[in-house]
Write a protein that holds these residues in place. Sequence first.
Motif, short mmCIF file in Angstrom:
data_model
loop_
_atom_site.label_atom_id
_atom_site.label_comp_id
_atom_site.label_asym_id
_atom_site.label_seq_id
_atom_site.Cartn_x
_atom_site.Cartn_y
_atom_site.Cartn_z
N SER A 113 9.79 45.86 -5.90
CA SER A 113 8.42 46.38 -6.04
C SER A 113 7.60 45.50 -6.95
O SER A 113 6.42 45.23 -6.69
CB SER A 113 8.47 47.82 -6.57
N ALA A 114 8.22 45.03 -8.03
CA ALA A 114 7.52 44.14 -8.97
C ALA A 114 7.15 42.82 -8.31
O ALA A 114 6.10 42.24 -8.61
CB ALA A 114 8.37 43.91 -10.21
N ALA A 115 8.00 42.34 -7.41
CA ALA A 115 7.68 41.11 -6.69
C ALA A 115 6.46 41.31 -5.80
O ALA A 115 5.59 40.41 -5.70
CB ALA A 115 8.88 40.66 -5.86
N GLU A 116 6.35 42.46 -5.16
CA GLU A 116 5.16 42.76 -4.36
C GLU A 116 3.93 42.85 -5.26
O GLU A 116 2.84 42.38 -4.89
CB GLU A 116 5.36 44.06 -3.59
N LEU A 117 4.09 43.48 -6.41
CA LEU A 117 2.97 43.56 -7.35
C LEU A 117 2.54 42.17 -7.80
O LEU A 117 1.33 41.90 -7.90
CB LEU A 117 3.38 44.40 -8.56
N SER A 118 3.48 41.29 -8.07
CA SER A 118 3.15 39.93 -8.50
C SER A 118 2.29 39.22 -7.46
O SER A 118 1.27 38.58 -7.80
CB SER A 118 4.44 39.15 -8.75
N THR A 119 2.69 39.33 -6.21
CA THR A 119 1.92 38.70 -5.13
C THR A 119 0.52 39.28 -5.05
O THR A 119 -0.47 38.55 -4.86
CB THR A 119 2.65 38.89 -3.79
N PHE A 120 0.41 40.59 -5.23
CA PHE A 120 -0.89 41.25 -5.15
C PHE A 120 -1.79 40.82 -6.31
O PHE A 120 -2.98 40.53 -6.11
CB PHE A 120 -0.69 42.76 -5.17
N VAL A 121 -1.24 40.77 -7.51
CA VAL A 121 -2.04 40.34 -8.66
C VAL A 121 -2.50 38.90 -8.48
O VAL A 121 -3.66 38.56 -8.82
CB VAL A 121 -1.24 40.51 -9.97
N ASP A 122 -1.65 38.04 -7.95
CA ASP A 122 -2.06 36.67 -7.67
C ASP A 122 -3.27 36.64 -6.74
O ASP A 122 -4.21 35.85 -6.94
CB ASP A 122 -0.92 35.88 -7.03
N THR A 143 6.29 52.04 -14.20
CA THR A 143 7.47 51.30 -14.65
C THR A 143 7.55 49.93 -13.99
O THR A 143 7.95 48.94 -14.63
CB THR A 143 8.74 52.11 -14.34
N VAL A 144 7.16 49.85 -12.73
CA VAL A 144 7.19 48.57 -12.00
C VAL A 144 6.43 47.46 -12.74
O VAL A 144 6.93 46.33 -12.85
CB VAL A 144 6.65 48.76 -10.57
N TYR A 151 9.88 39.98 -16.45
CA TYR A 151 10.73 39.02 -15.74
C TYR A 151 10.00 38.09 -14.76
O TYR A 151 10.56 37.07 -14.37
CB TYR A 151 11.80 39.77 -14.96
N LEU A 152 8.78 38.43 -14.36
CA LEU A 152 8.15 37.67 -13.28
C LEU A 152 6.87 36.96 -13.71
O LEU A 152 6.03 36.64 -12.88
CB LEU A 152 7.85 38.61 -12.09
#
Length: 261
Positions: A113-122, A143-144, A151-152
């Motif tokens: 989920s955090a990886a998806e959030l990272s892509t979205f924030v980018d 929490t995500v 970590y990301l």
Amino acid sequence: MHRTVVIAGLAGVLVLASGGSSHAEPPDSFPEAVLYSVVHPGAKLLGVNDFECRPSAEHPEPIVLVHGFLENSYDNWASLAPRLADEGYCVFALDYGAYEGIPFGGLGSIADSAAELSTFVDAVTAATGASTVSIVGHSKGGTVPRYYVEYLGGADRVSKIVALSPPNYPTPGPPVDDALAGLNSPVDTVPGVQYTVIVTRYDQVVPYQASLLTGPGARNVVIQDLCPANTVEHTGISYDPVAQQLVFDALVGGDLDAATC
């Protein structure tokens, strides 16, 4: 979250949805928003996810909203998101962890989920030109973002995390994720990020004590410490006027002890 309660609630929503109920106006409560999002797949939040929005001098950071487990961006934020947009923020709401044919998401691991959030924030920062964002999350969505900044590389992209009833520490029942152990050791915050946790003593899903953070940069607010008569619970907290006021105050670094009950 107890699986039997979730499954029973989801089944009830789908039965209601089959009757074709709809709303002329956006819903203003969580149960109505759940039903609306099922009856109207892909329903859009007013003023949200406008990638042509440019942050103002008054509100230079975009707001990224992160829904919780078995929720979606519409049912979680149908009340708060338009209010933030009306206030002049550039507001973006992520849908993550969803499978085809299922109207609710947040189903993957915290790491995924955090990886998806990272892509979205980018995507948000690239479109708006902003260097950092503020994140507002509910339940698992609170929490995500912690995993993202831990970590990301999110600590360079996130100035504030405002979390409503997040499962930051293990709770009775099925574990949220093994990632919690790493996120909480040796401290549960990351330098440079401001954390605000807003909880209710009447939370029937995450005991409110399991939400509270102790590390540097963390502020915890129990709604009933400010408004003893308030009985909002877990699913309704993002619709609660006091909780929403606290979100607005947290985003501007304001006083969290001055809520109007």
